[in-house]
Design a protein around this motif. Sequence first.
Motif, mmCIF file in Angstrom:
data_model
loop_
_atom_site.group_PDB
_atom_site.id
_atom_site.type_symbol
_atom_site.label_atom_id
_atom_site.label_comp_id
_atom_site.label_asym_id
_atom_site.label_seq_id
_atom_site.Cartn_x
_atom_site.Cartn_y
_atom_site.Cartn_z
ATOM 1 N N LYS A 1 50.192 48.240 33.439
ATOM 2 C CA LYS A 1 49.746 47.694 34.717
ATOM 3 C C LYS A 1 49.127 46.311 34.524
ATOM 4 O O LYS A 1 48.687 45.958 33.428
ATOM 5 N N SER A 2 49.098 45.553 35.608
ATOM 6 C CA SER A 2 48.557 44.199 35.534
ATOM 7 C C SER A 2 47.594 43.944 36.683
ATOM 8 O O SER A 2 47.710 44.534 37.763
ATOM 9 N N PHE A 3 46.650 43.071 36.420
ATOM 10 C CA PHE A 3 45.771 42.508 37.444
ATOM 11 C C PHE A 3 46.035 41.015 37.476
ATOM 12 O O PHE A 3 46.104 40.368 36.420
ATOM 13 N N GLU A 4 46.190 40.477 38.684
ATOM 14 C CA GLU A 4 46.517 39.072 38.840
ATOM 15 C C GLU A 4 45.404 38.334 39.591
ATOM 16 O O GLU A 4 44.794 38.890 40.504
ATOM 17 N N VAL A 5 45.178 37.091 39.194
ATOM 18 C CA VAL A 5 44.171 36.240 39.834
ATOM 19 C C VAL A 5 44.888 35.023 40.421
ATOM 20 O O VAL A 5 45.616 34.320 39.716
ATOM 21 N N TRP A 6 44.671 34.802 41.710
ATOM 22 C CA TRP A 6 45.350 33.727 42.434
ATOM 23 C C TRP A 6 44.327 32.727 42.973
ATOM 24 O O TRP A 6 43.215 33.093 43.359
ATOM 25 N N GLN A 7 44.745 31.482 43.010
ATOM 26 C CA GLN A 7 43.933 30.422 43.626
ATOM 27 C C GLN A 7 44.884 29.475 44.351
ATOM 28 O O GLN A 7 45.821 28.936 43.740
ATOM 29 N N ASP A 8 44.649 29.306 45.636
ATOM 30 C CA ASP A 8 45.496 28.439 46.461
ATOM 31 C C ASP A 8 46.969 28.817 46.342
ATOM 32 O O ASP A 8 47.857 27.945 46.289
ATOM 33 N N GLY A 9 47.234 30.114 46.259
ATOM 34 C CA GLY A 9 48.604 30.595 46.199
ATOM 35 C C GLY A 9 49.254 30.546 44.836
ATOM 36 O O GLY A 9 50.427 30.924 44.685
ATOM 37 N N ASN A 10 48.525 30.099 43.823
ATOM 38 C CA ASN A 10 49.072 29.982 42.472
ATOM 39 C C ASN A 10 48.480 31.047 41.558
ATOM 40 O O ASN A 10 47.288 31.366 41.650
ATOM 41 N N LEU A 11 49.307 31.578 40.657
ATOM 42 C CA LEU A 11 48.839 32.527 39.658
ATOM 43 C C LEU A 11 48.076 31.767 38.582
ATOM 44 O O LEU A 11 48.666 30.991 37.820
ATOM 45 N N VAL A 12 46.768 31.977 38.500
ATOM 46 C CA VAL A 12 45.940 31.191 37.583
ATOM 47 C C VAL A 12 45.297 32.032 36.486
ATOM 48 O O VAL A 12 44.654 31.504 35.588
ATOM 49 N N GLY A 13 45.467 33.354 36.538
ATOM 50 C CA GLY A 13 44.887 34.207 35.519
ATOM 51 C C GLY A 13 45.341 35.640 35.707
ATOM 52 O O GLY A 13 45.949 36.000 36.719
ATOM 53 N N GLY A 14 45.059 36.448 34.698
ATOM 54 C CA GLY A 14 45.418 37.851 34.811
ATOM 55 C C GLY A 14 45.321 38.559 33.486
ATOM 56 O O GLY A 14 45.000 37.958 32.445
ATOM 57 N N LEU A 15 45.610 39.835 33.516
ATOM 58 C CA LEU A 15 45.610 40.654 32.313
ATOM 59 C C LEU A 15 46.551 41.825 32.519
ATOM 60 O O LEU A 15 46.952 42.138 33.631
ATOM 61 N N GLU B 1 55.384 38.163 35.046
ATOM 62 C CA GLU B 1 54.772 36.842 35.016
ATOM 63 C C GLU B 1 53.450 36.860 34.258
ATOM 64 O O GLU B 1 53.133 35.923 33.525
ATOM 65 N N VAL B 2 52.702 37.936 34.411
ATOM 66 C CA VAL B 2 51.422 38.034 33.702
ATOM 67 C C VAL B 2 51.642 38.106 32.202
ATOM 68 O O VAL B 2 51.038 37.351 31.430
ATOM 69 N N ILE B 3 52.504 38.995 31.752
ATOM 70 C CA ILE B 3 52.692 39.149 30.307
ATOM 71 C C ILE B 3 53.348 37.909 29.703
ATOM 72 O O ILE B 3 53.041 37.515 28.573
ATOM 73 N N THR B 4 54.211 37.251 30.472
ATOM 74 C CA THR B 4 54.831 36.020 29.980
ATOM 75 C C THR B 4 53.803 34.906 29.838
ATOM 76 O O THR B 4 53.831 34.131 28.870
ATOM 77 N N ASN B 5 52.875 34.821 30.781
ATOM 78 C CA ASN B 5 51.793 33.843 30.662
ATOM 79 C C ASN B 5 50.889 34.164 29.481
ATOM 80 O O ASN B 5 50.415 33.255 28.792
ATOM 81 N N CYS B 6 50.627 35.447 29.258
ATOM 82 C CA CYS B 6 49.818 35.835 28.097
ATOM 83 C C CYS B 6 50.505 35.420 26.798
ATOM 84 O O CYS B 6 49.848 35.057 25.822
#
Length: 214
Positions: free
Chosen positions: A130-144, A94-99
Amino acid sequence: MITLLNEHYLSFPDVDQAHESGILALGGDLSPERLVLAYNSGIFPWFEDGEPITWWAPNPRMVLFFDNLIISKSMRNVLNRGSFRITMNTCFREVITNCQSIKRVGQNGTWITDDMIESYCTLHEMGIAKSFEVWQDGNLVGGLYGIDLGHIFCGESMFSKVSNASKVAFIYLSQYLQSMGYKLLDCQVYNDHLSSLGAIEIPRDVFMEYLLQG
């Protein structure tokens, strides 16, 4: 001199042979074996869909030494509010797809092709990407995401759907790497955003010295 690679022969020229633009070689493939060899040799792929696979070894190289990390007063306030939750390696695809899909100022397309996504997901399954994910209110809102060499982390791309989310991911990644004894975070090439967070350019041969210390 730019080398044309044979996809059936696993090798790269020395980084000192790179063109002044930073391009070292064209062609080859995106197999996990070639990608691992590339990163361990100070080389990374960067090209757009429809272009030949392009391998880079830029001089200078953009890196972050962790003691140089800049956290502005406003970012400290963001972190102290605790509105974001950070995870690691919970949803790499999900992170790489969002990127890949996120719209970026000044860019018409993306260099993260579908083939690259599959290759890096394979590297993730191998424990290398590897990935780092950032969540807000249960939603994936950022990452790398990036490539973990054990002593250097090669950052590849990050995304943000809300203000400051990618900065939060970058800061947490940097602090995590420092706590684990990594030497530096490889940011590859200069951009203003990374510079504002404390990354600097160093000569390629100095970067290679750090890389070979692993």
